[in-house]
Design an enzyme around this catalytic site. Structure first.
Site, mmCIF file in Angstrom:
data_model
loop_
_atom_site.group_PDB
_atom_site.id
_atom_site.type_symbol
_atom_site.label_atom_id
_atom_site.label_comp_id
_atom_site.label_asym_id
_atom_site.label_seq_id
_atom_site.Cartn_x
_atom_site.Cartn_y
_atom_site.Cartn_z
ATOM 1 N N GLU A 15 14.270 -18.066 -4.593
ATOM 2 C CA GLU A 15 15.214 -16.809 -4.770
ATOM 3 C C GLU A 15 15.977 -16.923 -3.186
ATOM 4 O O GLU A 15 17.123 -16.737 -2.934
ATOM 5 C CB GLU A 15 14.647 -15.526 -4.916
ATOM 6 C CG GLU A 15 15.493 -14.172 -4.527
ATOM 7 C CD GLU A 15 16.618 -14.130 -5.369
ATOM 8 O OE1 GLU A 15 16.907 -14.958 -6.413
ATOM 9 O OE2 GLU A 15 17.452 -13.351 -5.020
ATOM 10 N N ARG A 74 31.456 3.282 -7.027
ATOM 11 C CA ARG A 74 30.491 3.408 -6.920
ATOM 12 C C ARG A 74 29.795 2.961 -8.528
ATOM 13 O O ARG A 74 28.515 2.942 -8.570
ATOM 14 C CB ARG A 74 30.099 4.926 -6.817
ATOM 15 C CG ARG A 74 30.372 5.456 -5.582
ATOM 16 C CD ARG A 74 30.481 7.012 -5.620
ATOM 17 N NE ARG A 74 29.091 7.688 -5.810
ATOM 18 C CZ ARG A 74 28.230 7.974 -4.718
ATOM 19 N NH1 ARG A 74 28.879 7.983 -3.600
ATOM 20 N NH2 ARG A 74 27.201 8.597 -4.847
ATOM 21 N N CYS A 107 26.196 7.892 -9.891
ATOM 22 C CA CYS A 107 27.172 8.917 -10.345
ATOM 23 C C CYS A 107 28.008 9.491 -9.091
ATOM 24 O O CYS A 107 27.580 9.254 -7.847
ATOM 25 C CB CYS A 107 26.573 10.157 -10.772
ATOM 26 S SG CYS A 107 25.484 9.772 -12.326
ATOM 27 N N ASN A 120 24.375 14.497 -10.259
ATOM 28 C CA ASN A 120 23.724 13.123 -9.698
ATOM 29 C C ASN A 120 22.383 12.985 -9.406
ATOM 30 O O ASN A 120 22.067 13.983 -8.411
ATOM 31 C CB ASN A 120 24.708 12.778 -8.455
ATOM 32 C CG ASN A 120 24.357 11.037 -8.188
ATOM 33 O OD1 ASN A 120 23.535 10.291 -8.917
ATOM 34 N ND2 ASN A 120 24.826 10.705 -6.874
ATOM 35 N N GLY A 121 21.544 12.323 -10.053
ATOM 36 C CA GLY A 121 20.370 12.339 -9.873
ATOM 37 C C GLY A 121 19.482 12.099 -11.412
ATOM 38 O O GLY A 121 19.986 11.958 -12.437
ATOM 39 N N HIS A 134 5.284 -34.892 -2.288
ATOM 40 C CA HIS A 134 5.609 -35.440 -3.619
ATOM 41 C C HIS A 134 7.095 -36.072 -3.441
ATOM 42 O O HIS A 134 7.683 -36.320 -4.675
ATOM 43 C CB HIS A 134 5.365 -34.660 -4.626
ATOM 44 C CG HIS A 134 3.723 -34.531 -5.176
ATOM 45 N ND1 HIS A 134 2.817 -35.277 -5.428
ATOM 46 C CD2 HIS A 134 2.990 -33.370 -4.559
ATOM 47 C CE1 HIS A 134 1.570 -34.899 -5.208
ATOM 48 N NE2 HIS A 134 1.791 -33.651 -4.846
ATOM 49 N N LYS A 169 30.223 -11.481 -10.292
ATOM 50 C CA LYS A 169 28.964 -10.804 -10.187
ATOM 51 C C LYS A 169 28.295 -10.894 -11.657
ATOM 52 O O LYS A 169 27.126 -10.743 -11.878
ATOM 53 C CB LYS A 169 29.345 -9.424 -10.036
ATOM 54 C CG LYS A 169 28.108 -8.531 -9.967
ATOM 55 C CD LYS A 169 27.308 -8.695 -9.108
ATOM 56 C CE LYS A 169 26.073 -8.331 -9.095
ATOM 57 N NZ LYS A 169 24.846 -8.648 -8.189
ATOM 58 N N GLU A 181 24.416 -19.343 -1.947
ATOM 59 C CA GLU A 181 25.358 -18.869 -2.718
ATOM 60 C C GLU A 181 26.322 -18.046 -1.881
ATOM 61 O O GLU A 181 27.369 -17.681 -2.251
ATOM 62 C CB GLU A 181 24.996 -17.928 -3.806
ATOM 63 C CG GLU A 181 24.245 -16.584 -3.510
ATOM 64 C CD GLU A 181 23.753 -15.771 -4.735
ATOM 65 O OE1 GLU A 181 24.568 -15.925 -5.737
ATOM 66 O OE2 GLU A 181 22.840 -15.322 -4.887
ATOM 67 N N TRP A 188 27.230 7.382 -14.020
ATOM 68 C CA TRP A 188 26.441 6.165 -14.038
ATOM 69 C C TRP A 188 25.160 6.346 -14.934
ATOM 70 O O TRP A 188 24.062 7.202 -14.253
ATOM 71 C CB TRP A 188 26.005 5.494 -12.619
ATOM 72 C CG TRP A 188 25.028 4.531 -12.553
ATOM 73 C CD1 TRP A 188 23.805 4.454 -12.586
ATOM 74 C CD2 TRP A 188 25.477 2.815 -12.747
ATOM 75 N NE1 TRP A 188 23.164 3.237 -12.544
ATOM 76 C CE2 TRP A 188 24.089 2.416 -12.573
ATOM 77 C CE3 TRP A 188 26.706 2.531 -12.682
ATOM 78 C CZ2 TRP A 188 23.997 0.804 -12.624
ATOM 79 C CZ3 TRP A 188 26.673 0.852 -13.116
ATOM 80 C CH2 TRP A 188 25.381 0.190 -12.789
ATOM 81 N N LYS A 199 19.747 -17.314 -2.373
ATOM 82 C CA LYS A 199 20.669 -16.333 -1.306
ATOM 83 C C LYS A 199 21.320 -17.264 -0.530
ATOM 84 O O LYS A 199 22.537 -16.977 -0.235
ATOM 85 C CB LYS A 199 19.796 -15.532 -0.859
ATOM 86 C CG LYS A 199 19.030 -14.299 -1.795
ATOM 87 C CD LYS A 199 19.915 -13.152 -2.066
ATOM 88 C CE LYS A 199 20.656 -13.406 -3.294
ATOM 89 N NZ LYS A 199 20.017 -13.738 -4.560
HETATM 90 C C1 AGP Z 1 22.115 -13.782 -7.936
HETATM 91 O O1 AGP Z 1 22.171 -13.532 -6.856
HETATM 92 C C2 AGP Z 1 23.346 -14.519 -8.616
HETATM 93 N N1 AGP Z 1 24.351 -13.630 -8.444
HETATM 94 C C3 AGP Z 1 23.132 -14.703 -10.106
HETATM 95 O O2 AGP Z 1 22.333 -15.849 -10.195
HETATM 96 C C4 AGP Z 1 22.579 -13.656 -11.351
HETATM 97 O O3 AGP Z 1 21.365 -13.526 -10.899
HETATM 98 C C5 AGP Z 1 22.693 -14.437 -12.401
HETATM 99 O O4 AGP Z 1 24.147 -14.523 -12.776
HETATM 100 C C6 AGP Z 1 22.205 -13.331 -13.513
HETATM 101 O O5 AGP Z 1 22.845 -12.146 -13.671
HETATM 102 P P1 AGP Z 1 22.303 -10.889 -14.499
HETATM 103 O O6 AGP Z 1 20.959 -10.696 -13.774
HETATM 104 O O7 AGP Z 1 23.263 -9.994 -14.467
HETATM 105 O O8 AGP Z 1 21.907 -11.333 -15.750
#
Ligand code: AGP
Length: 612
Positions: free
Chosen positions: A485, A27, A2, A99-100, A508, A607, A492, A73, A489
Site C-alpha cells: 500500500e 462534500r 452531509c 448531519n450525523g 530472492h 477516483k 500513484e 450523504w 501511494k
Molecule cells: C488507491 O489509492 C487507488 N486510487 C486505487 O487503487 C483504488 O483503490 C482502486 O481503484 C479501487 O477502488 P475502489 O476501492 O473504489 O473499488
C-alpha cells in the site's frame, strides 16, 4: 458527508439556499432538499443533484425569507426521495435537517411508535424530529427547550437545524460531533456545515461548539449549553480563508485533509458496532450472513488497488482469529480465470467507491456460483452495495482525493471487527483475547492523532526522497500488505517507481537492486517479526541502501542502521497496519508536493475505475 445551510433575514431565501447547497456539493452527496417558510412550509427534496431539486421549485409560490437546506450523504437508509432531508414531524409543525448518526435511534423509534407516531422514511433524522415534537407536547416547553431536552436523550453525533411553522422568525441550530457555523450579516443570519454556503454574504462567523444550541431570530443569536442550559458568550470571528481553502478544511489538498480525518473516520467506522465488555460486534450485515459464516470453509476476498491491499490485511486477521482459510484475489483476475467457487464459500468484496467495474463483475460471477457475497463499501446506494447479499459501510465520509487513505484504514477496521465476529462464532477466540483486541481497536484513533503530529518531521524526510526514481517498501506479516500500500501511494501520486515486498523476499532477487541510489522504506513496528526485520535492515545497510525505518520508540539498533527513523506508538501486531500506514501516506503526500505533482488528481488516474 452531509451539508447543512440555513437563512433568516430580509432577502429571498430560495436563491441563497440553492447557491449554498451548490457550494456544499464538494462534500459529496446523493440527494438534497430545502424547506421555505412563507406563511406555510414549502418543501422540495429529491435524490440526485441540486439541479434536479431546482426543477421541482414552484416558480409561482410566494416569497420566503426563512429556510433551511441539506445535501445528504446516506448513512441510514438508501438514497431516494423519501429519505432526502428536510424531514417533517407528524403534526407538520417542525422541519429538520441533520448531519450525523443517532445511535439510539431504534429505542426512540420504539417509544414514538407506542405513542402512535408514524414514519415515512428510513432515516434516524425523521425519528429525531418527531421525538422533539413529542417532548414539546409532553413538557409544554418552548421550541428551543424541547430541542435541548430531546438532545439530552440522544446518543450519537449530530449537527441539526430546525424551523417551525408556529415560530416564523426563528431558526434553531445545535451540534455534537459534526460542525456548524453561524454567519452574521446585516439583519440577516446564516447557518452552514462550514462557511462556504454564505461566504459571499458575510465573513463574520460564530463557530458553534460541541454541546451548544443556538436560537437565531431577527433580534440576534443566543447560545446555551445543551446539557446544563447555561448561556454561552460566543466569539465572533472574521473569516480570512477563501472559498477553496474552506472546502479543504484549510488543508492544501483533499488528500491531506482526508489523512488528518482518520481519527474521526475510524471512530465513525467503529461507532455503535464494537462492544469489548460485552464481547460483542453489532453489524446488521454480519447477522444476516452469520449462518453462512458458521459453515464457511473458505473466505474469498475480492478488490482492486488499495481495497485489495486492505483485503490482504483481512486475510491475516480472519485466519488468525477464526482459523478459516482466506484467499485474496484481484477482482480483475478472478472474473476471467474460471475460478473454483463453492456454494458454501463466503465472498467479501471491498470497494471504496462501490462502482469499480472489475469488482462488480467478480461479485456477479460469485453470486452466479451460489456463493454468499458480503460488501465493504464507503458509498451508500452504490452499485456494489446494492449487488451484494449483505454488507457493512465503512462510514469514512466522502473520499475526494484519488489516492485512497481514510478508506483503507476504515476498510481494515471493518475487517478487524469482522474477524473478531468470525473468531467468536467459530469459537476460536477467547473472551479475554476478544476484549484485548477490541479495547485496542478503540485506542487506534488517539494513536493516529499522535502520529499525525509527526507530519513536519515526515515532510523533512520526504525532501530527501524527491530526487529518486525508484524505491522499495519492505514489511513482514501484517505489514507486508502495508508495504504494498505504501508503494502504491508513492507511485500513484509522485510517479516514482515503487515496489512493495515481503522483507524476506529481498534475498530472492530484489537485493540486486540495492545501492546508494535506492531508498528502502522498512516497516518494522515492535512485536511480530521485529527481530527478523532488523536483520533485513542490516542486509540492506551492508549494500549501502538508503534506509527509512518506521518503528517503535527508542529502538537504538534500528536507529543506528537507518538514515531516517519515524517512531510510532506500539499496538497489537494484528492492528499495526492501521498505524504503520499513516506515516507512509504522509511521506508519499509530501514527496508528491515536493515534486510539484497534482496530488488530488494524479495523471492518468480516476477516483473510481468504472470501466474495464
Ligand atoms: C488507491 O489509492 C487507488 N486510487 C486505487 O487503487 C483504488 O483503490 C482502486 O481503484 C479501487 O477502488 P475502489 O476501492 O473504489 O473499488
Amino acid at each position: 458527508m452531509c451539508g447543512i445551510v440555513g437563512y433568516l433575514g430580509n432577502k429571498e431565501a430560495y436563491p441563497i439556499l440553492i447557491n449554498g447547497l451548490k457550494r456544499l456539493e464538494y462534500r459529496g452527496y446523493d440527494s438534497s432538499g430545502i424547506a421555505l417558510f412563507n406563511g406555510d412550509m414549502e418543501i422540495y427534496k429529491c435524490k440526485g443533484k441540486v439541479e434536479r431539486l431546482e426543477s421541482l421549485k414552484n416558480k409561482d409560490s410566494s416569497s420566503a425569507s426563512l429556510g433551511i437546506g441539506h445535501t445528504r450523504w446516506a448513512t441510514h437508509g438508501p438514497p431516494n426521495d423519501k429519505n432526502a432531508h428536510p424531514h417533517v414531524s407528524n403534526n407538520g409543525d417542525l422541519v429538520i435537517v441533520h448531519n450525523g448518526i443517532i445511535e439510539n435511534v431504534e429505542s426512540l423509534r420504539t417509544l414514538l411508535i407506542e405513542k402512535n407516531y408514524s414514519f415515512k422514511s428510513d432515516t434516524d433524522t425523521e425519528v429525531l424530529v418527531n421525538f422533539i415534537e413529542y417532548v414539546q407536547k409532553e413538557e409544554k416547553v418552548s421550541l428551543e427547550e424541547a430541542v435541548r431536552l430531546s438532545l439530552n436523550q440522544v446518543i450519537g453525533a449530530y449537527a441539526i437545524s430546525i424551523i417551525s411553522k408556529s415560530h416564523p422568525d426563528v431558526m434553531i441550530a445545535a451540534r455534537l460531533g459534526s460542525p456548524l457555523v453561524l454567519g452574521l450579516g446585516n439583519k440577516e443570519f446564516f447557518i452552514g456545515s462550514d462557511a462556504t454556503p454564505f461566504l459571499d454574504h458575510t465573513k463574520k462567523v460564530i463557530y458553534l461548539e460541541d454541546g451548544e444550541l443556538a436560537r437565531i431570530s431577527k433580534q440576534g443569536i443566543s447560545i446555551r449549553t445543551i446539557d446544563s442550559d447555561k448561556p454561552v458568550d460566543a466569539i465572533i470571528h472574521q473569516l480570512q480563508m477563501d472559498l477553496e481553502s474552506i472546502e479543504k478544511g484549510g488543508f492544501e489538498h483533499f488528500m491531506l485533509k482526508e489523512i488528518y480525518e482518520q481519527p474521526t473516520s475510524i471512530q465513525n467506522t467503529i461507532r455503535g458496532r464494537l462492544f469489548p465488555e460485552k464481547n460483542e460486534i453489532k453489524m446488521a450485515g454480519l447477522e444476516m450472513i452469520s449462518s453462512n459464516l458458521k459453515v464457511a470453509n473458505r473466505i474469498i476476498i475480492l478488490g482492486c488497488g488499495t481495497s485489495w491491499h486492505a483485503g490482504l490485511v483481512g486475510e491475516y486477521l480472519i485466519e488468525e482469529f477464526s482459523r478459516v482459510p482466506v484467499e485474496v484475489e484481484y477482482a480483475s483476475e478472478f472474473r476471467y480465470r474460471n475460478p473454483v467457487i463453492n456454494s458454501n464459500d463466503v465472498v467479501i468484496a471491498i470497494s471504496q467507491s462501490g462502482e469499480t467495474a472489475d469488482t462488480l463483475a467478480a461479485i456477479k460471477l460469485a453470486k452466479e456460483s451460489g456463493a454468499c457475497v458480503f460488501g465493504i463499501c464507503n458509498v451508500v446506494g452504490s452499485s456494489i452495495a446494492r449487488e451484494t447479499d449483505a454488507g457493512a459501510f465503512t462510514h469514512a465520509g466522502p473520499e475526494i482525493g484519488v489516492a485512497s487513505t481514510k478508506a483503507f484504514t476504515a476498510q481494515v477496521t471493518v475487517l478487524a471487527m469482522m474477524a473478531l465476529y468470525m473468531g467468536k462464532i467459530k469459537n476460536k477466540l477467547t473472551k479475554t483475547k476478544f476484549r484485548e483486541i477490541a479495547l485496542e481497536i478503540n485506542k487506534i484513533p488517539e494513536k493516529i492523532e499522535s502520529i499525525l503530529k509527526l507530519d513536519s518531521a515526515i515532510k523533512t524526510i520526504s525532501k530527501s526522497l524527491k530526487g529518486f526514481n525508484n524505491s522499495l517498501f519492505l514489511g513482514r506479516g501484517f505489514n507486508f500488505p502495508v508495504a504494498l500500500e505504501g508503494a502504491l501511494k508513492l507511485k500513484e501520486i509522485s510517479y516514482i517507481h515503487a515496489e512493495g515486498y515481503p522483507a524476506a523476499e529481498m534475498k530472492h532477487g530484489p537485493i540486486a537492486l540495492i545501492d546508494k541510489k535506492m531508498p528502502i522504506i522498512v516497516i518494522a513496528p515492535l512485536g511480530g517479526l521485529y527481530e527478523k526485520l532488523v536483520s533485513n535492515i542490516q542486509e540492506v545497510k551492508a549494500r549501502k541502501g538508503k534506509i527509512i525505518s518506521i518503528t517503535g520508540f527508542g529502538q537504538s539498533e534500528v536507529k543506528s542502521l537507518s538514515d531516517a527513523v519515524i517512531e510510532i506508538p506500539d499496538t497489537l501486531d494484528c492492528l499495526s497496519p492501521m498505524l504503520t500506514t499513516i506515516p507512509l501516506q504522509l511521506l508519499s503526500y509530501h514527496v508528491a508536493v515536493e515534486r510539484g505533482c497534482n496530488v488530488d488528481q494524479p495523471r492518468n488516474l480516476a477516483k473510481s475505475v468504472t470501466v474495464e
